[in-house]
Motif scaffolding. Structure first.
Motif, PDB file in Angstrom:
ATOM      1  N   VAL A   1      26.440   0.756 -26.077  1.00  9.79           N
ATOM      2  CA  VAL A   1      26.499   1.947 -26.925  1.00  9.79           C
ATOM      3  C   VAL A   1      25.283   2.855 -26.732  1.00  9.79           C
ATOM      4  CG1 VAL A   1      26.632   2.772 -29.315  1.00  9.79           C
ATOM      5  CG2 VAL A   1      27.974   0.810 -28.595  1.00  9.79           C
ATOM      6  N   GLN A   2      24.120   2.213 -26.595  1.00  7.52           N
ATOM      7  CA  GLN A   2      22.910   3.033 -26.431  1.00  7.52           C
ATOM      8  C   GLN A   2      22.954   3.860 -25.144  1.00  7.52           C
ATOM      9  OE1 GLN A   2      19.563   0.470 -26.752  1.00  7.52           O
ATOM     10  NE2 GLN A   2      18.632   1.737 -28.339  1.00  7.52           N
TER      11      GLN A   2
ATOM     12  N   GLU B   1      32.329  10.823 -28.771  1.00  6.64           N
ATOM     13  CA  GLU B   1      32.127   9.641 -29.617  1.00  6.64           C
ATOM     14  C   GLU B   1      33.459   9.150 -30.194  1.00  6.64           C
ATOM     15  OE1 GLU B   1      27.525  10.669 -30.842  1.00  6.64           O
ATOM     16  OE2 GLU B   1      29.141  11.103 -32.265  1.00  6.64           O
TER      17      GLU B   1
ATOM     18  N   HIS C   1      25.588   6.621 -25.161  1.00  8.12           N
ATOM     19  CA  HIS C   1      25.203   7.739 -26.014  1.00  8.12           C
ATOM     20  C   HIS C   1      24.262   8.693 -25.263  1.00  8.12           C
ATOM     21  CE1 HIS C   1      24.723   9.930 -29.665  1.00  8.12           C
ATOM     22  NE2 HIS C   1      23.410   9.844 -29.591  1.00  8.12           N
TER      23      HIS C   1
ATOM     24  N   ARG D   1      35.854   7.415 -27.485  1.00 10.42           N
ATOM     25  CA  ARG D   1      35.401   6.299 -26.627  1.00 10.42           C
ATOM     26  C   ARG D   1      36.468   5.234 -26.388  1.00 10.42           C
ATOM     27  NH1 ARG D   1      29.660   5.078 -29.089  1.00 10.42           N
ATOM     28  NH2 ARG D   1      28.734   6.997 -28.363  1.00 10.42           N
TER      29      ARG D   1
END
Ligand code: ATP
Length: 361
Positions: A172-173, A236, A176, A239
């Motif tokens: 996720v990091q 987002e 992003h 996804r």
């Protein structure tokens, strides 16, 4: 700047071809298979480093030759030489601009902006959005210095996001980080495309009205994602579905031009000849806008001009080409197909291709 010299070696059936084109209209006639399209193909490769009829540049090499070399000189003070060489046994394409090895195709494109109108032109309406994005981006590339950098950054961020989507578990990091980068540069790219379209549309409408009045025809830019939402939010929220598909479904990589007549896609209602005229109006408008915005000119390659056009439209089209302050290469099997309907008001350099050689007419 017009080309004032062409020198091609090993290009299909053209052998060694030398040409001193005129700065405005160049008319090339010759029977089927004489090499007219090949000549335009050679010029196209000089400006785009690719052919318009094959993916493989190797196919351009004369069956009896080891390589094809294409050389052109753009008139100016000083003149600007450009060249492309493709060997049969090598994979690397050699590009040269101003006597030096060029690392990027965009260096050729900057030196020699060109547009092609051929019997396949209708594909711009009928084909995939990629062709229309390419058309749009050609205009934005030549009009906006910032375009190339934004476009490259979008491609890079998109590649990273798509790669992360294909991992077993989404990091996720990391995703992003790339989504923020992608959203930022996509908004920039969209801004450049949208502002180009604002300037393009009036020029297109005026050009189309002269070639083929179609008051119900509309051309609209579609950016590639839902206008109501910020792109970062779109990434987002999307996804999971993007992950199932294995790629990013919304963004500037999905931009398109929607061309309609009334409520119908133009391709469903227009005849082939009308489609060719709409596409011609789009391409002529891009050349006119390029001149307005940058002072530069665009070179036009018109392959088999008479195809699909009736006498009146042939005449109107030729008159428009004459009015442009551009270098134009027109091919036709038969000179009479044009001479019957069009009496040029400017000098036309006419040549005939026979036996792989060009002869002045
Ligand atoms: N690699 C090659 N080496 C030698 N000759 C080739 C090669 N590829 C194609 N040719 C020949 O070159 C010619 C190419 O013709 P081209 O398409 O340029 O002609 P054209 O004048 O545009 O014809 P048309 O009027 O039919 O469109 C054909 O006769 C073809 O057989």
């Amino acid at each position: 700047m017009p080309l004032d010299r062409l020198s091609f070696h090993g290009l299909r059936n053209l052998g060694a071809l030398e040409m001193a084109p005129g700065p405005h209209i160049n008319l090339i006639t010759g029977p089927n298979g004489s090499g007219k399209t090949s000549l335009l193909e050679g010029i196209h490769v000089l400006g785009m480093a690719r052919s318009f009829r094959t993916q493989k540049l190797k196919a351009l090499i004369d069956h009896d030759a080891d390589e094809v070399t294409l050389f052109g000189r753009l008139a100016g003070d000083p003149p600007l030489p450009v060249g492309v060489r493709r060997r049969r046994d090598g994979t690397e394409l050699e590009l040269r601009v101003n006597g030096e090895r060029a690392a990027r195709i965009t260096q050729l494109a900057e030196a020699l902006p060109l547009q092609l109108i051929n019997p396949d032109a209708f594909r711009l309406l009928e084909g995939s959005p990629a062709a229309r994005r390419e058309f749009l981006d050609w205009g934005v590339f030549h009009a906006e210095r910032e375009f190339l950098d934004s476009w490259k950054r979008v491609r890079r961020a998109l590649k990273h996001r798509n790669a992360l989507l294909r991992h077993d578990r989404i990091d996720v990091q990391s995703i992003h980080v790339w989504e923020r980068e992608l959203a930022h540069w996509s908004e920039r790219l969209d801004g450049l495309r949208a502002s180009y379209m604002t300037r393009f549309l009036p020029v297109f409408e005026e050009t189309l009205a002269a070639l083929l009045p179609l008051p119900d025809l509309t051309l609209r830019y579609s950016r590639g994602w839902d206008r109501q939402r910020a792109l970062l939010e779109v990434f987002e929220a999307g996804r999971d579905t993007d992950r199932q598909m294995g790629f990013t479904q919304q963004g500037p990589q999905r931009a398109d031009l929607r061309i309609r007549v009334g409520r119908h896609p133009a391709v469903e209602v227009l005849s082939r000849g009308q489609q060719k005229l709409v596409v011609s109006a789009m391409k002529l408008a891009q050349g006119r806008l390029l001149e307005q915005l940058t002072g530069g000119t665009c070179l036009y390659l018109i392959d088999d001009l008479p195809a699909e056009l009736d006498g009146d439209h042939r005449r109107i089209f030729c008159q428009w080409l004459e009015r442009l302050n551009c270098q134009v290469f027109i091919t036709s099997v038969d000179r009479a197909a044009l001479a019957d309907v069009w009496q040029p008001q400017t000098d036309v350099v006419a040549s005939k291709l026979a036996g792989g050689r060009l002869h002045s007419e």
